[in-house]
Design a protein around this motif. Sequence first.
Motif, PDB file in Angstrom:
ATOM      1  N   UNK A   3      -9.181  -9.750 -20.509  1.00  0.00           N
ATOM      2  CA  UNK A   3      -8.920  -8.430 -21.099  1.00  0.00           C
ATOM      3  C   UNK A   3      -8.879  -7.325 -20.042  1.00  0.00           C
ATOM      4  N   UNK A   4      -9.850  -7.288 -19.091  1.00  0.00           N
ATOM      5  CA  UNK A   4      -9.755  -6.266 -18.035  1.00  0.00           C
ATOM      6  C   UNK A   4      -8.483  -6.415 -17.205  1.00  0.00           C
ATOM      7  N   UNK A   5      -8.048  -7.649 -16.984  1.00  0.00           N
ATOM      8  CA  UNK A   5      -6.821  -7.898 -16.230  1.00  0.00           C
ATOM      9  C   UNK A   5      -5.608  -7.382 -17.007  1.00  0.00           C
ATOM     10  N   UNK A   6      -5.582  -7.630 -18.307  1.00  0.00           N
ATOM     11  CA  UNK A   6      -4.471  -7.140 -19.137  1.00  0.00           C
ATOM     12  C   UNK A   6      -4.377  -5.622 -19.078  1.00  0.00           C
ATOM     13  N   UNK A   7      -5.523  -4.975 -19.108  1.00  0.00           N
ATOM     14  CA  UNK A   7      -5.519  -3.497 -19.070  1.00  0.00           C
ATOM     15  C   UNK A   7      -4.997  -2.988 -17.727  1.00  0.00           C
ATOM     16  N   UNK A   8      -5.358  -3.688 -16.639  1.00  0.00           N
ATOM     17  CA  UNK A   8      -4.858  -3.275 -15.323  1.00  0.00           C
ATOM     18  C   UNK A   8      -3.342  -3.393 -15.238  1.00  0.00           C
ATOM     19  N   UNK A   9      -2.779  -4.279 -16.008  1.00  0.00           N
ATOM     20  CA  UNK A   9      -1.327  -4.462 -16.041  1.00  0.00           C
ATOM     21  C   UNK A   9      -0.679  -3.639 -17.158  1.00  0.00           C
ATOM     22  N   UNK A  10      -1.466  -2.726 -17.746  1.00  0.00           N
ATOM     23  CA  UNK A  10      -0.973  -1.863 -18.831  1.00  0.00           C
ATOM     24  C   UNK A  10      -0.455  -2.661 -20.023  1.00  0.00           C
ATOM     25  N   UNK A  11      -1.162  -3.734 -20.341  1.00  0.00           N
ATOM     26  CA  UNK A  11      -0.841  -4.557 -21.499  1.00  0.00           C
ATOM     27  C   UNK A  11      -1.925  -4.362 -22.550  1.00  0.00           C
ATOM     28  N   UNK A  12      -1.531  -4.399 -23.807  1.00  0.00           N
ATOM     29  CA  UNK A  12      -2.464  -4.064 -24.884  1.00  0.00           C
ATOM     30  C   UNK A  12      -3.569  -5.096 -25.067  1.00  0.00           C
ATOM     31  N   UNK A  13      -3.291  -6.331 -24.739  1.00  0.00           N
ATOM     32  CA  UNK A  13      -4.290  -7.383 -24.927  1.00  0.00           C
ATOM     33  C   UNK A  13      -3.776  -8.713 -24.437  1.00  0.00           C
ATOM     34  N   UNK A  14      -4.499  -9.783 -24.778  1.00  0.00           N
ATOM     35  CA  UNK A  14      -4.143 -11.101 -24.287  1.00  0.00           C
ATOM     36  C   UNK A  14      -2.827 -11.617 -24.871  1.00  0.00           C
ATOM     37  N   UNK A  15      -2.518 -11.384 -26.148  1.00  0.00           N
ATOM     38  CA  UNK A  15      -1.197 -11.827 -26.640  1.00  0.00           C
ATOM     39  C   UNK A  15      -0.047 -11.246 -25.824  1.00  0.00           C
ATOM     40  N   UNK A  16      -0.152  -9.970 -25.455  1.00  0.00           N
ATOM     41  CA  UNK A  16       0.884  -9.340 -24.637  1.00  0.00           C
ATOM     42  C   UNK A  16       0.893  -9.923 -23.218  1.00  0.00           C
ATOM     43  N   UNK A  17      -0.285 -10.283 -22.731  1.00  0.00           N
ATOM     44  CA  UNK A  17      -0.403 -10.925 -21.414  1.00  0.00           C
ATOM     45  C   UNK A  17       0.332 -12.269 -21.415  1.00  0.00           C
ATOM     46  N   UNK A  18       0.093 -13.038 -22.458  1.00  0.00           N
ATOM     47  CA  UNK A  18       0.745 -14.341 -22.579  1.00  0.00           C
ATOM     48  C   UNK A  18       2.256 -14.184 -22.692  1.00  0.00           C
ATOM     49  N   UNK A  19       2.707 -13.228 -23.512  1.00  0.00           N
ATOM     50  CA  UNK A  19       4.140 -12.998 -23.666  1.00  0.00           C
ATOM     51  C   UNK A  19       4.785 -12.622 -22.338  1.00  0.00           C
ATOM     52  N   UNK A  20       4.093 -11.803 -21.559  1.00  0.00           N
ATOM     53  CA  UNK A  20       4.627 -11.385 -20.265  1.00  0.00           C
ATOM     54  C   UNK A  20       4.793 -12.592 -19.340  1.00  0.00           C
ATOM     55  N   UNK A  21       3.827 -13.501 -19.346  1.00  0.00           N
ATOM     56  CA  UNK A  21       3.915 -14.680 -18.485  1.00  0.00           C
ATOM     57  C   UNK A  21       4.988 -15.648 -18.970  1.00  0.00           C
ATOM     58  N   UNK A  22       5.162 -15.756 -20.278  1.00  0.00           N
ATOM     59  CA  UNK A  22       6.124 -16.702 -20.836  1.00  0.00           C
ATOM     60  C   UNK A  22       7.567 -16.279 -20.578  1.00  0.00           C
ATOM     61  N   UNK A  23       7.784 -15.019 -20.305  1.00  0.00           N
ATOM     62  CA  UNK A  23       9.140 -14.536 -20.035  1.00  0.00           C
ATOM     63  C   UNK A  23       9.659 -15.007 -18.680  1.00  0.00           C
ATOM     64  N   UNK A  24       8.758 -15.420 -17.802  1.00  0.00           N
ATOM     65  CA  UNK A  24       9.159 -15.855 -16.471  1.00  0.00           C
ATOM     66  C   UNK A  24       9.196 -14.693 -15.495  1.00  0.00           C
TER      67      UNK A  24
END
Length: 288
Positions: free
Chosen positions: A34-55
């Motif tokens: 969660x702290x990592x997601x916030x540093x990347x300006x992502x709302x949470x872990x689902x958004x983190x996963x989506x960002x990684x899945x895009x390639x």
Amino acid sequence: MTPLDYEYLRKLLKERSGLDLSADKQYLVESRLLPLARRWNLAGIPELVQRMMKGGADALVAEVVEAMTTNETFFFRDKIPFDHLREAVLPALAQARAARRSLRIWCAASSTGQEPYSIAMCLKEASALFAGWRIEIVATDLSQAVLEKAKAGLFSQFEVQRGLPIHLLLKYFTQHGELWQLNADIRGMVQHRQLNLLHDLSHLGTFDVIFCRNVLIYFDQDTKTGIFAKLSRMLEPDGVLALGAAESVVGITNLFRPYPERRGLYQPNTVARAGAVHVLKAVASAAR
């Protein structure tokens, strides 16, 4: 975090680092990512996963792996392995290596450096045994971030109070404000390299002592078996492997046998290792 998000992260971490998360570790993932997601300006872990899945998110994936594989460490952790090193291993190796006058030690999963520096201080304290010797301590970790911290040798008051005897603190550290820095002679004894234990390790060469403590507990059985096979090939026939207090070769591999009367230490089982080498050569020959 959805079950699908968690399964994606479990698979990613297993492939990239060997970390085998059980089904009930969502809380650990959330607390670290969660702290990592916030540093990347992502709302949470689902958004983190989506960002990684895009390639095209190699930097983010690397940070996720680092966040999940950075583990606790402190000076002279568990104490007993370092007592064994001082009392039995180093004196035996000083005698066995007297002709070549060199010693190689590998500290795997070295994190922020407390373990390899503890080994370095043990060797410094035993300098009478190794005067004029070539001593090499190689410290490796998956995380470049923790290796950079280790290279600096700067530790907080809290960090030096955990396991470090006061006489060694005063002898080998210099205080800089609220921080303590290891003296250059101790820092210079350790080489820091980024390394993934799942990858080929043969370029490191062979060692007289390998510390691989408190890391195998995070791997599944097949991964442990593979890593033990690699460690066996990298250890001198009379070398010593040190594992963590909760780790053992029992039921996993026959490539090592217990070191006499020293719990947590192992030596190569030369008969089993010779058999394994014969099988590998036969497989290679058949492949040709």
